[in-house]
Design an enzyme around this catalytic site. Sequence first.
Site, PDB file in Angstrom:
ATOM      1  N   SER B 148      23.285 -46.768 -23.831  1.00  0.00           N
ATOM      2  CA  SER B 148      24.549 -47.448 -23.509  1.00  0.00           C
ATOM      3  C   SER B 148      25.717 -46.668 -24.122  1.00  0.00           C
ATOM      4  O   SER B 148      25.928 -45.502 -23.761  1.00  0.00           O
ATOM      5  CB  SER B 148      24.474 -48.896 -23.989  1.00  0.00           C
ATOM      6  OG  SER B 148      25.499 -49.672 -23.397  1.00  0.00           O
ATOM      7  N   ASP B 224      20.019 -54.360 -14.944  1.00  0.00           N
ATOM      8  CA  ASP B 224      20.950 -54.280 -16.075  1.00  0.00           C
ATOM      9  C   ASP B 224      22.250 -54.994 -15.695  1.00  0.00           C
ATOM     10  O   ASP B 224      22.887 -54.626 -14.709  1.00  0.00           O
ATOM     11  CB  ASP B 224      21.218 -52.803 -16.391  1.00  0.00           C
ATOM     12  CG  ASP B 224      21.996 -52.619 -17.671  1.00  0.00           C
ATOM     13  OD1 ASP B 224      22.967 -53.360 -17.906  1.00  0.00           O
ATOM     14  OD2 ASP B 224      21.628 -51.714 -18.451  1.00  0.00           O
ATOM     15  N   HIS B 257      19.006 -54.443 -19.968  1.00  0.00           N
ATOM     16  CA  HIS B 257      19.718 -53.524 -20.870  1.00  0.00           C
ATOM     17  C   HIS B 257      19.107 -53.503 -22.273  1.00  0.00           C
ATOM     18  O   HIS B 257      19.647 -52.871 -23.176  1.00  0.00           O
ATOM     19  CB  HIS B 257      21.189 -53.974 -20.953  1.00  0.00           C
ATOM     20  CG  HIS B 257      22.157 -52.944 -21.432  1.00  0.00           C
ATOM     21  ND1 HIS B 257      22.475 -51.816 -20.712  1.00  0.00           N
ATOM     22  CD2 HIS B 257      22.909 -52.854 -22.572  1.00  0.00           C
ATOM     23  CE1 HIS B 257      23.373 -51.084 -21.375  1.00  0.00           C
ATOM     24  NE2 HIS B 257      23.643 -51.699 -22.509  1.00  0.00           N
TER      25      HIS B 257
END
Lengths: 278, 278
Positions: B148, B224, B257
């Site tokens: 991320s 996600d 995620h």
Amino acid sequence: MVEVVSEARSHGGRQLVLRHDSRATGTPMTFSLFLPPQAEQGRVPLVTYLSGLTCTHANVTDKGEYRAACAELGLAFLAPDTSPRGDGVADEEGWDIGLGAGFYVDATEAPWSAHYRMWSYVTEELPALVAAEYAALDMSAQAITGHSMGGHGALTVALRHPGRFHAVSAFAPIVAPSEVPWGEKAFSRYLGPDRAAWRAHDAVALIEDGARVPAIRIDIGAADPFLERELRPERIEAAAADAGIELILERRSGYDHSYFFISTFLAEHLRWMKSRLG
Amino acid sequence: MVEVVSEARSHGGRQLVLRHDSRATGTPMTFSLFLPPQAEQGRVPLVTYLSGLTCTHANVTDKGEYRAACAELGLAFLAPDTSPRGDGVADEEGWDIGLGAGFYVDATEAPWSAHYRMWSYVTEELPALVAAEYAALDMSAQAITGHSMGGHGALTVALRHPGRFHAVSAFAPIVAPSEVPWGEKAFSRYLGPDRAAWRAHDAVALIEDGARVPAIRIDIGAADPFLERELRPERIEAAAADAGIELILERRSGYDHSYFFISTFLAEHLRWMKSRLG
């Protein structure tokens, strides 16, 4: 009936966290369940993992590193909490008693007896619940393991349910709780002063009293700070030898009591279990 | 100079957590370093993992499931924190700015510029520190990855240090921070309003401006929740295609995620890195 707290895809399977109102404990209980990818096609064996002092379902779910092996081997993995929790649940100062420290017994002494019924919970209510909710679980193919207090739980549950578990193992288990400080503290609170009642929750005493499983696998870190005072693996070595129970006991050089130890060897235990599940 | 916060044997190696006083950030900084068993015999490549928003070194250390693969492949694994922390470190309401959200830049704007110097920290100070402290690390054999915000960090660090990294990969990276809400918020605070200054910290802009690496591997969960708004993998697909950079981009069906996603594919990334490290 069962609330899905969270669900995530992982290693091709489903990592669930679930919550329900437990009849056994009279409280909401949270647990985790990993369903491997094979559970989408057919039935899979169930491995139950009982956690140690201070833990919830989350410790092994986050740190256990079991999913890769479970996905490879086609094993479901069930991780209950270690005690009832919530308003009105008795507690006492100290991390080795009360919340997070249920010791997998049905307490008979007040105030603990109101909610601390983890024996009934892990041996009856929870298996029945997951069997009813998840048809992919093959309840005729079960194994059980655990860590520290949960190793105690796994050994005593397996010894008292002959035939239910194809394999039983443990990481750094408390094998003779009646003889060590953690167990004496917990059992005197939960079960009262009569030590005869403790024997049904003491793996070494159970073996001495005639309980049998075909084999037990135990790994213990040789650098575990609780080794001599609380774990005392020599006690189950002696009892298993006297009883003719096959005991695979590995003392792992340099390893401590943490999930860094457990996660190193959990996949090996799962492979061993799978071989015994056939 | 470097304080050992904790050390545990794991998967045959050593999982260290370390702390030092950082010149770059002017604060104590904590990081983790896994040394595989091969580091006891000789030199091993170093994989740096940059974490995402809200994380410390601990998230991947606990949940990343990298140690088994690192021990098998002979890779060291370094996980820094995501921001300076402590008394006097600027912060702001919101988990996407300030503490835990350093975005791997050297802030030029007050009040952030006093401590938020994560670019200098992860590209210069920390590698020099671990190289000096751990002779087993082969600093000529490095790879970098991240998640991320840390995927953004890994991509930008690799693009701006051609030749330093044999492999760069990312999990669910923010590939074009200048164009998405998380990045616009952070860069406007840390780097000021001049968007030209942002391009040096934007992987897509860096590629557009001529930065090159031989290959990039990215995995993103197709489930996600940040995919379309913050991650926008199509932006790096277009930039890499225009630039002739080999991009291995896998959209993983059903994955989100979380570390349940990362831990599923991190071992594959490590194997890919190892193949490029030769």
